[in-house]
Design a protein around this motif. Structure first.
Motif, PDB file in Angstrom:
ATOM      1  N   UNK A  90       8.091  -2.691  18.116  1.00  0.00           N
ATOM      2  CA  UNK A  90       9.048  -2.084  17.181  1.00  0.00           C
ATOM      3  C   UNK A  90       8.770  -0.591  17.020  1.00  0.00           C
ATOM      4  N   UNK A  91       7.501  -0.229  16.919  1.00  0.00           N
ATOM      5  CA  UNK A  91       7.149   1.183  16.770  1.00  0.00           C
ATOM      6  C   UNK A  91       7.680   1.999  17.939  1.00  0.00           C
ATOM      7  N   UNK A  92       7.413   1.537  19.161  1.00  0.00           N
ATOM      8  CA  UNK A  92       7.826   2.324  20.323  1.00  0.00           C
ATOM      9  C   UNK A  92       9.339   2.305  20.532  1.00  0.00           C
ATOM     10  N   UNK A  93      10.021   1.260  20.054  1.00  0.00           N
ATOM     11  CA  UNK A  93      11.474   1.201  20.176  1.00  0.00           C
ATOM     12  C   UNK A  93      12.159   2.120  19.172  1.00  0.00           C
ATOM     13  N   UNK A  94      11.617   2.202  17.951  1.00  0.00           N
ATOM     14  CA  UNK A  94      12.238   3.000  16.888  1.00  0.00           C
ATOM     15  C   UNK A  94      11.151   3.493  15.938  1.00  0.00           C
ATOM     16  N   UNK A  95      10.429   4.551  16.350  1.00  0.00           N
ATOM     17  CA  UNK A  95       9.282   4.998  15.555  1.00  0.00           C
ATOM     18  C   UNK A  95       9.640   5.486  14.157  1.00  0.00           C
ATOM     19  N   UNK A  96      10.818   6.059  13.976  1.00  0.00           N
ATOM     20  CA  UNK A  96      11.164   6.528  12.635  1.00  0.00           C
ATOM     21  C   UNK A  96      11.399   5.363  11.680  1.00  0.00           C
ATOM     22  N   UNK A  97      11.833   4.220  12.196  1.00  0.00           N
ATOM     23  CA  UNK A  97      12.043   3.033  11.357  1.00  0.00           C
ATOM     24  C   UNK A  97      10.749   2.249  11.146  1.00  0.00           C
ATOM     25  N   UNK A  98       9.915   2.150  12.162  1.00  0.00           N
ATOM     26  CA  UNK A  98       8.777   1.235  12.125  1.00  0.00           C
ATOM     27  C   UNK A  98       7.413   1.918  12.051  1.00  0.00           C
ATOM     28  N   UNK A  99       7.370   3.243  12.025  1.00  0.00           N
ATOM     29  CA  UNK A  99       6.090   3.952  11.975  1.00  0.00           C
ATOM     30  C   UNK A  99       5.250   3.576  10.759  1.00  0.00           C
ATOM     31  N   UNK A 100       5.861   3.603   9.578  1.00  0.00           N
ATOM     32  CA  UNK A 100       5.127   3.250   8.366  1.00  0.00           C
ATOM     33  C   UNK A 100       4.659   1.799   8.416  1.00  0.00           C
ATOM     34  N   UNK A 101       5.527   0.912   8.875  1.00  0.00           N
ATOM     35  CA  UNK A 101       5.178  -0.509   8.932  1.00  0.00           C
ATOM     36  C   UNK A 101       3.963  -0.737   9.821  1.00  0.00           C
ATOM     37  N   UNK A 102       4.014  -0.229  11.050  1.00  0.00           N
ATOM     38  CA  UNK A 102       2.889  -0.445  11.952  1.00  0.00           C
ATOM     39  C   UNK A 102       1.628   0.226  11.421  1.00  0.00           C
ATOM     40  N   UNK A 103       1.731   1.468  10.983  1.00  0.00           N
ATOM     41  CA  UNK A 103       0.522   2.189  10.578  1.00  0.00           C
ATOM     42  C   UNK A 103      -0.092   1.602   9.307  1.00  0.00           C
ATOM     43  N   UNK A 104       0.708   1.016   8.447  1.00  0.00           N
ATOM     44  CA  UNK A 104       0.158   0.301   7.297  1.00  0.00           C
ATOM     45  C   UNK A 104      -0.654  -0.896   7.771  1.00  0.00           C
ATOM     46  N   UNK A 105      -0.101  -1.618   8.748  1.00  0.00           N
ATOM     47  CA  UNK A 105      -0.806  -2.773   9.285  1.00  0.00           C
ATOM     48  C   UNK A 105      -2.037  -2.346  10.090  1.00  0.00           C
ATOM     49  N   UNK A 106      -1.941  -1.240  10.785  1.00  0.00           N
ATOM     50  CA  UNK A 106      -3.104  -0.706  11.503  1.00  0.00           C
ATOM     51  C   UNK A 106      -4.220  -0.400  10.507  1.00  0.00           C
ATOM     52  N   UNK A 107      -3.882   0.251   9.383  1.00  0.00           N
ATOM     53  CA  UNK A 107      -4.917   0.536   8.380  1.00  0.00           C
ATOM     54  C   UNK A 107      -5.573  -0.755   7.891  1.00  0.00           C
ATOM     55  N   UNK A 108      -4.758  -1.778   7.631  1.00  0.00           N
ATOM     56  CA  UNK A 108      -5.308  -3.050   7.170  1.00  0.00           C
ATOM     57  C   UNK A 108      -6.231  -3.666   8.217  1.00  0.00           C
ATOM     58  N   UNK A 109      -5.789  -3.732   9.465  1.00  0.00           N
ATOM     59  CA  UNK A 109      -6.600  -4.377  10.502  1.00  0.00           C
ATOM     60  C   UNK A 109      -7.852  -3.569  10.821  1.00  0.00           C
ATOM     61  N   UNK A 110      -7.761  -2.259  10.734  1.00  0.00           N
ATOM     62  CA  UNK A 110      -8.963  -1.447  10.953  1.00  0.00           C
ATOM     63  C   UNK A 110      -9.934  -1.610   9.780  1.00  0.00           C
ATOM     64  N   UNK A 111      -9.408  -1.696   8.559  1.00  0.00           N
ATOM     65  CA  UNK A 111     -10.266  -1.938   7.403  1.00  0.00           C
ATOM     66  C   UNK A 111     -10.985  -3.277   7.563  1.00  0.00           C
ATOM     67  N   UNK A 112     -10.269  -4.299   8.022  1.00  0.00           N
ATOM     68  CA  UNK A 112     -10.896  -5.604   8.265  1.00  0.00           C
ATOM     69  C   UNK A 112     -12.058  -5.478   9.241  1.00  0.00           C
ATOM     70  N   UNK A 113     -11.866  -4.674  10.295  1.00  0.00           N
ATOM     71  CA  UNK A 113     -12.952  -4.508  11.266  1.00  0.00           C
ATOM     72  C   UNK A 113     -14.134  -3.753  10.669  1.00  0.00           C
ATOM     73  N   UNK A 114     -13.844  -2.718   9.884  1.00  0.00           N
ATOM     74  CA  UNK A 114     -14.937  -1.987   9.224  1.00  0.00           C
ATOM     75  C   UNK A 114     -15.737  -2.916   8.318  1.00  0.00           C
ATOM     76  N   UNK A 115     -15.067  -3.882   7.697  1.00  0.00           N
ATOM     77  CA  UNK A 115     -15.703  -4.768   6.718  1.00  0.00           C
ATOM     78  C   UNK A 115     -16.401  -5.980   7.337  1.00  0.00           C
ATOM     79  N   UNK A 116     -16.145  -6.271   8.605  1.00  0.00           N
ATOM     80  CA  UNK A 116     -16.721  -7.472   9.222  1.00  0.00           C
ATOM     81  C   UNK A 116     -18.241  -7.409   9.227  1.00  0.00           C
ATOM     82  N   UNK A 117     -18.831  -8.515   8.846  1.00  0.00           N
ATOM     83  CA  UNK A 117     -20.290  -8.650   8.912  1.00  0.00           C
ATOM     84  C   UNK A 117     -20.676  -8.892  10.367  1.00  0.00           C
TER      85      UNK A 117
END
Length: 195
Positions: free
Chosen positions: A32-59
């Motif tokens: 979705x991001x690559x098809x329409x970045x102005x529509x989906x940029x916030x959505x993907x990057x919000x999820x990227x922040x969440x998934x990266x935070x999960x990795x930072x927090x993994x024991x």
């Protein structure tokens, strides 16, 4: 770089969570991001922040945690690129930045070292074509140049954003076999002295 073969004795390695981005309950947020970045940029990057935070927090059960990318590069390069290229509106950028700042302030996302695999945009472009992910077929060399410039400004010139740690720069335009040899020769540096 995060092949599980590398540094397996002393480090847990975490690949960029692309699989999650490609399947968010059946939705391919990366496509979705690559098809329409102005529509989906916030959505993907919000999820990227969440998934990266999960990795930072993994024991982990090893003394070193190696992550392919971090919450810092996601914000300082990829989000920044969406904003300065005019794809992400100012309000979305501000909201995402405030979330990022809150995450960094309130969660353990510390890093001891950023390893910058410094690669020419042309090399990255050729690797993307060889990797052949369907979502990435329309990535342009211009886009990769923009991301390269942001990485350089942040980690080499140190003119944009603060660094959360020291930076180890490794030239990475070589083929995979040569890169493995370089990683092995720099293992002590990459693992911050853990042997």
């Amino acid at each position: 770089m995060t092949q599980n073969l590398l540094f397996s004795v002393n480090a847990n390695t975490f690949e960029e969570p692309v699989k999650k981005w490609r399947d968010v309950n059946g939705y391919n947020a990366l496509a979705h991001l690559y098809e329409d970045p102005s529509r989906w940029g916030l959505t993907l990057q919000t999820y990227v922040q969440l998934t990266m935070l999960e990795q930072h927090q993994k024991k982990t059960d090893k003394p070193v945690k190696l992550m392919e990318r971090s919450i810092y590069s996601a914000k300082n390069c990829f989000v920044e690129n969406l904003y300065i290229s005019g794809v992400m509106p100012g309000l979305e950028y501000i909201v995402l930045t405030e979330w990022y700042n809150w995450i960094i302030k309130n969660n353990h996302c510390n890093v001891d070292l950023l390893v910058y695999l410094q690669t020419k945009p042309e090399t990255v472009y050729n690797r993307i074509k060889a990797r052949n992910r369907s979502e990435e077929q329309n990535i342009t060399l211009e886009y990769l140049q923009q991301l390269h410039d942001l990485h350089e400004e942040w980690m080499v010139k140190k003119t944009k954003f603060s660094l959360p740690s020291k930076v180890l720069i490794i030239p990475a335009d070589k083929d995979l076999e040569e890169m493995y040899a370089i990683y092995n020769s720099r293992e002590k540096d990459i693992l911050c002295g853990v042997s």
